[in-house]
Each structure stands twice: as structure tokens, then as C-alpha cells.
Write an enzyme that holds these catalytic residues in place. Structure first.
Site, PDB file in Angstrom:
ATOM      1  N   SER A 550       0.841  -1.191   0.000  1.00 53.59           N
ATOM      2  CA  SER A 550       0.000   0.000   0.000  1.00 53.59           C
ATOM      3  C   SER A 550       0.879   1.245   0.000  1.00 53.59           C
ATOM      4  O   SER A 550       1.670   1.442  -0.923  1.00 53.59           O
ATOM      5  CB  SER A 550      -0.954  -0.044   1.198  1.00 53.59           C
ATOM      6  OG  SER A 550      -1.936   0.940   1.095  1.00 53.59           O
ATOM      7  N   HIS A 665      -8.007  -5.016  -0.729  1.00 55.66           N
ATOM      8  CA  HIS A 665      -6.737  -4.376  -0.401  1.00 55.66           C
ATOM      9  C   HIS A 665      -5.846  -5.290   0.431  1.00 55.66           C
ATOM     10  O   HIS A 665      -4.631  -5.114   0.463  1.00 55.66           O
ATOM     11  CB  HIS A 665      -6.996  -3.064   0.330  1.00 55.66           C
ATOM     12  CG  HIS A 665      -5.784  -2.190   0.424  1.00 55.66           C
ATOM     13  ND1 HIS A 665      -5.047  -1.816  -0.683  1.00 55.66           N
ATOM     14  CD2 HIS A 665      -5.157  -1.622   1.488  1.00 55.66           C
ATOM     15  CE1 HIS A 665      -4.033  -1.054  -0.305  1.00 55.66           C
ATOM     16  NE2 HIS A 665      -4.079  -0.929   1.008  1.00 55.66           N
TER      17      HIS A 665
END
Length: 691
Positions: A550, A665
């Protein structure tokens, strides 16, 4: 590795800054277009074919899956009333079961689990790959819950009402269609909801901007609007703050990720609390609003310092009065990790030089007093859950070499007892942990943890993995991982966890030192750790790999484009990489408070200096990077990784790429998917670094 499909396009890529109009890989932002998925499938097949042939691959997969599926792992509790609830996955429950046990039986070590919802059965019936995203109960009896379910692991969820007595979804019960947002019970017949209510009800960041009250038996389109934020906000989110039996309806309007207007709804009329917009509220206890300050705040001539925890008389605050008490003022080496509330006590989990300490605070005679819990030292303490009906709570302790242990504790007297420990998946006695500080480019001392075998030779040949995050005031704390230990340390690897700026290890100031135009500090810190490892002959560039996900994916993407000579392996997970278009992709606009706005020329000036996608240069020899992302990631767009890969291939740089079709995610939705990801990534690292 050349990609025939892309090479045939014959597109010349300039190393100069690319505007969106000139970007030849914009089509890869079309998440599920046939052309994009053809690209993904081709790259997946190439990567899987190569890495699955690494001799360690199958063993890593098997070991990782064994750890994830172990029936000896900790069943983490969530307390509602007299029950403990838990979500569980293993080899027989691939997508998981939501279950409960009587709390007393759980504490006695003999839980009697009763399965409430089986996601494997539900997924098979509806032909949708459901992922559990949490549940909220109806106070005070908790006979009904709002269950949040995601299709394939995305952040957006469907919310359905569930009856735990009948173990079924409530017929004609509350239902919120798929959206980012959430819902909370106000009472048995009313929800406070944030959702996609239709046209012009979401922000440019992709989050709700409206808050509504939904009555039982009515449709979402008929819900009553009680608050509305701006389209350019990050979003408006609602919930309940409870002080014993008293509850308050709260709206948090995030103008940016770090500026929050806190609104209390009294008879559906909004009262804006007069507190700093960057303060973080953690609950109400005995009419005291617990607030953590992210910047200095001066009230009536008295300054409350950045990083402090204060309390404000809540009923006074509602009428504009500021009756403030200081609870805690951390020093330069400490920061608040978390704040929790039991029935009558306040728990503050403190980081002191990136090691956990736990304190209990009592509010008696209008004053705060504290005692330190004699918890285990030299590791990470995490508050797992508290019990609103008592002063019992659960906390966990772990470090790199000590398996996670769950404790039951009593905030009334500070006592605690061990309930369950993970089994040791590797022999921790063979290793040691050192904490080292190195000077960054501007002279700032940056700490990192060094995990090595006790007999490691400082000869520059050790395969070494450097991991960091460096953003959003998120601290990187010591952790126990059976997979890291058994497949990395046991294969001769060295592990480094770097506490670079941008995180929260030393409080808000540590974070703010890496914001926006100061972002290069984060990358300089990371490079400094790498160079220190090389200087100390822990490793050498040939044997040094880096990993981040991320924002950490942006970190390692920047690291290898700025200093490719330092690194021989890069695991870049669910990354941001195109910093010119990140604010136009999915939730990207919500992060402009962290990175800056690329549409503002002055801010693009500093963003373009490090944006990995824009700083790839022809003729430079880059590491053979492994990119990992997910098609169902609706937070960080998979187009970041896809476009970076396409550009690197066209420039003649070999890469590895794997995109999990589901997973969101987190990258994976099931234990099997997680094991496969681990097998791919660690096989790659051993292939590149251990020869």
C-alpha cells in the site's frame, strides 16, 4: 523477461514526466476490461510458471497453509453481553464461520462454539465469493446484529440484519446495498446510516457524504437526512458514543484524512464540538470525552502539547464550555498506540521506543490517576477487546521471537492471566533481536529492529529483507509470524523492521515530518537503514531485498527508482505508483492530506520528484521487481501496479507480476490465497537473495 503482447505495440516511453493524456497505459486502469484482464492473465501465468518451479515453493505454500489453518491458533474474542463472538477460518471453513460461545466457557478454556453463519454455504448458494467484514450488535441484549459482507474482499460491503437466536437473516429486516459507509443501531427500529444513497451523495474520494436515519419497514430512499457534508470532503461517517447507558449520535465529517469535524446530533440537530479538527476522540467515560491531540492546543492561556491525551467534560462541551484535564503527555521517545474504555476504566497502550507499555487510568474525585500494568516487556501489546459490562478486557503480547499470547485482564486491580498462546512455528532460541539507530540524511536518528541468528557472520552475504511502511501515522511494531520465521529466518534470512518517519512511532511529529513536501524524509530514512546494513556488513546490495504494501508499496517503489543499486529484490504489494493520477483512482483523493494534490502545480512539483511511475529512466538497470496486487482492491487501484509493470517491460526491465482476482486491499480472501501469495513472494526472495 519480454512481454510479446506489449512489445508488439511498439510504443516508445519517454523517461520524462507523463501527463494523463500522453500515458499509453491508461487502458490498464479499466479494471475488468477484456484487454486489461488478458494482460493480467498473461503476466500471472508467466510469474506462476517461473516461481512455482523454485525448489522451496511447495514447502513454503504447505507451511503457510498449515499455519493459517491450524486449529491451535488463537480464537480472538469480541464480547457482546454474556457471549464471545469469533470469526474463524481453517481447512474445513475456507471462507469462514461466524460463531459464538458463552463468555464464561471461553475464559475457562473450554469454549462451546455455536456456528451462527457459514460463509462457505452462503457463497455456494449465491455463487458470490463473500468475505466477512464485521458485525455490530443491538444494545443491550445483542439478539440482532448488522453483518457486513464484501464481494471478493472489496472495501464496499452489503449490510444485512441477522438474528442470532434463529441463526438466520431477518426476513424483511434492515438491508443496505453494496457501498462504502456503514450502519449502526440507534434502537431496535432505527439505524443511523452512511451509504451511497444515489446521485451526488458520494464524495470525490468515493465515500458517503450524507448521514440518514433509516426506520424499520422503510426503504433506503425514504431515509431521513440528518447531516450532509461536501462533495470535496473525504467523507462523513456516523456512529454511537456510549457512556454507560447514555448514548450519543456522532457524525465525523472528514474534510481531509487528518481534519475532522465532530458533530453530535441532539434531536437530529447538529452541534459541532469546539475542539481542534485534527484531534482524535476515543470514547466517553464518566462524562469525560477522551481526546488525543495531534497538534498543540492553547485554551485560556494553557498549552496542551502535541501528542497529549486530554479529557473534556462532555455536557459542558456541548454548550461551548471547555473544562479540560490532562491525562497523559508523552515524552520525545513515546507515543500513544491505542486508547480503550472498559465499564469504568481507561486503558492507554503506550509505545516507548517502539516497545509496548500498558496503563490503567481511573477518574475519581474529578481527577485522573494511573497505574502501570505489569505486562510482558520488549514487544507489542494490543488491546483485543473490552467488556462494556465489566472492567475485564483482553490484550495480546508478541514480539519477533515470542508467539502471540492472549491475556484476560482486570482493569479494576491490574491483574491478568494467560488464556492462549500460539504454538512456536520455529525455534526462537536460535535468534536474537537488536534495536539500532542510524542517522538519516538530515541527521535525524531513525530506529530499526534487526532479527538475526545468534551466530550470523558479518560478511555481507546474508539474505536480508528490509520492511517498512512510513505513512499515515501508522506504527510498525514488532510482531510474531510463523511464516516469516519458518520460511525466512530458518532459511538463513535476516529480517529488518524499520521505524522510519511518516509513521506514528514517536507521535504526531514523527508522522508530520513525512507529510507532503517533506516526503523525501521518509525515503531518505529508508535508504539510510539500507546503507547502514551494508556498511555493517550484515548484507550487501546483491543480498538485500525490500518489501512494502500500500503506502509501503509506494515506499519500495520509490526506493528502487531512486537508488536501484542498493537493492536486488523488491516485493511491491498493492502499491501506489502513479502519483499524478492517484487522486483520480478509487479512494485516492482521500489521501491528498498525506501526499498532496497533483492537480496543484506547486504540489505536483514535489510529487513528480519521487513518483515511481514517472521516474523510471531508460538505460537504468533496475532490480527484477515482484509486483503483487488484487483485481478486487477498491482502495488502491490495481492500475498503479499494472501500468508500472507495462512500462518496465517496454523499457526492457524484467519483472514478476501477480494479480489475485479477489482479495481486496488485503490481497487475499482465503487461507489458500494467502499461502499462495506467501509461496510466490518468499520463493522470489530466496531465488534473488540466497544464492
Amino acid at each position: 523477461m519480454k512481454n510479446i503482447f506489449l512489445a508488439s505495440l511498439g510504443i516508445f516511453i519517454s523517461c520524462l514526466s507523463i501527463t494523463a493524456q500522453e500515458d499509453p497505459y491508461l487502458w490498464l486502469e479499466e479494471i475488468e476490461s477484456p484487454r486489461s484482464l488478458e494482460f493480467v492473465t498473461e503476466q500471472n501465468n508467466i510469474t506462476l510458471d517461473k516461481l512455482s518451479k523454485v525448489k522451496e515453493y511447495q514447502n513454503i505454500y504447505d507451511k503457510s497453509l498449515e499455519i493459517s489453518n491450524s486449529t491451535d491458533k488463537i480464537a480472538y474474542p469480541k464480547v457482546y453481553g454474556t457471549y464471545v463472538y469469533n470469526f474463524w477460518k481453517d481447512k474445513d471453513h475456507i471462507r469462514g464461520i461466524w460463531r459464538r460461545s458463552a463468555k464464561d466457557a471461553y475464559i475457562d478454556g473450554n469454549p462451546t462454539w455455536d456456528t451462527l453463519l457459514d460463509l462457505d454455504e452462503m457463497s455456494a448458494e449465491g455463487n458470490i465469493k463473500w468475505v466477512y467484514k464485521g458485525a455490530q450488535g443491538l444494545y443491550p441484549n445483542y439478539n440482532r446484529f448488522l453483518i457486513s459482507l464484501s464481494n471478493g474482499g472489496a472495501d464496499a460491503t452489503v449490510t444485512r440484519e441477522f438474528d442470532v437466536e434463529t441463526k438466520s437473516f431477518v426476513e424483511n429486516g434492515f438491508y443496505i446495498p453494496e457501498s462504502k459507509g456503514g450502519a449502526t443501531y440507534l434502537d431496535g427500529n432505527t439505524l443511523i446510516v452512511t451509504s451511497d444513497f444515489g446521485e451526488n451523495t458520494m464524495t470525490t474520494s468515493g465515500y458517503p457524504r450524507q448521514v440518514k436515519l433509516l426506520k424499520r419497514g422503510t426503504s433506503l430512499k425514504d431515509a431521513e437526512l440528518v447531516y450532509e457534508g461536501s462533495t470535496t470532503d473525504v467523507g462523513s461517517f456516523s456512529g454511537i458514543l456510549r457512556d454507560g447507558p447514555i448514548s450519543y449520535q456522532i457524525v465525523n465529517r472528514y474534510k481531509t484524512m487528518f481534519s475532522n469535524e465532530t458533530i453530535v446530533l441532539i434531536n437530529n440537530k447538529p452541534i459541532v464540538l469546539e475542539i481542534p479538527d485534527d484531534a482524535v476522540n476515543s470514547g466517553i467515560l464518566k462524562n469525560q470525552l477522551i481526546t488525543e491531540l495531534k497538534s498543540d492546543w492553547t485554551v485560556e492561556g494553557k498549552k496542551y502539547k502535541q501528542g497529549s491525551v486530554i479529557s473534556l467534560n462532555f455536557t459542558d462541551l456541548l454548550v461551548g464550555k471547555k473544562n479540560i484535564q490532562l491525562i497523559l503527555e508523552p515524552d520525545e521517545f513515546s507515543s500513544v498506540s491505542s486508547i480503550s474504555v472498559t465499564k469504568s476504566k481507561l486503558l492507554i497502550n503506550l509505545l516507548n521506543n517502539v516497545k509496548g507499555e500498558l496503563y490503567i487510568y481511573s477518574f475519581d474525585d474529578e481527577k485522573w490517576k494511573n497505574t502501570k500494568v505489569n505486562a510482558p516487556e520488549f514487544g507489542t501489546i494490543s488491546i483485543i477487546d473490552t467488556d462494556e459490562l465489566s472492567d475485564q478486557y483482553f490484550f495480546e503480547f508478541e514480539n519477533f521471537l515470542t508467539p502471540s499470547t492472549l491475556f484476560l485482564a482486570n482493569a479494576d486491580d491490574g491483574t491478568f492471566q494467560s488464556l492462549k498462546s500460539l504454538k512456536a512455528y520455529f525455534d526462537g532460541t536460535k535468534y536474537k533481536v537488536d534495536q539500532i539507530k542510524v542517522k538519516s540524511k538530515d541527521g535525524t536518528l531513525v530506529p530499526y529492529f534487526l532479527v538475526t541468528s545468534k551466530d550470523m557472520k558479518y560478511d555481507g552475504t546474508n539474505p536480508t529483507l528490509l520492511y517498512a511502511y512510513g505513512g499515515f501515522e501508522i506504527s510498525s511494531n514488532p510482531f510474531y509470524s510463523g511464516t516469516f520465521g519458518s520460511v525466512w529466518l530458518e532459511n538463513g534470512g535476516v529480517f529488518i523492521l524499520a521505524n522510519i518517519r511518516g509513521g506514528g512511532e514517536y507521535g504526531p511529529k514523527w508522522h508530520q515530518a513525512g507529510l507532503k513536501e517533506k516526503r523525501q524524509n521518509v525515503f531518505d530514512d529508508f535508504h539510510a537503514v539500507a546503507e547502514d546494513l551494508i556498511a555493517k556488513k550484515v548484507t550487501s546490495p546483491k543480498h538485500l531485498g525490500i518489501m512494502g504494501g500500500s503506502n509501503g508499496g509506494l515506499l519500495v517503489g520509490t526506493a528502487f527508482t531512486q537508488k536501484p543499486e542498493l537493492y536486488n529484490a523488491v516485493v511491491c504489494q498493492v502499491p501506489l505508483l502513479d502519483m499524478q493520477r492517484y487522486n483520480k483512482l478509487l479512494a485516492g483523493a482521500s489521501w491528498m492530506g498525506e501526499f498532496g494534490n497533483p492537480d496543484v502545480p506547486e504540489e505536483w512539483e514535489y510529487l513528480k520528484k519521487y513518483s515511481p511511475y514517472h521516474n523510471l529512466k531508460e538505460g537504468v538497470s533496475y532490480p527484477e521487481v515482484f509486483f503483487y496486487t488484487s483485481t478486487r482492491d477498491d482502495r488502491v487501484h490495481p492500475g498503479h501496479a499494472r501500468k508500472m509493470v507495462a512500462k518496465m517491460i517496454e523499457m526492457g526491465n524484467p519483472i514478476y507480476y501477480y494479480e489475485n482476482i479477489e482479495g481486496g486491499h488485503a490481497g487475499s480472501s482465503t487461507n489458500e490465497q494467502s499461502a499462495k501469495a506467501n509461496a510466490l513472494m518468499f520463493s522470489y526472495l530466496l531465488l534473488k537473495l540466497a544464492d
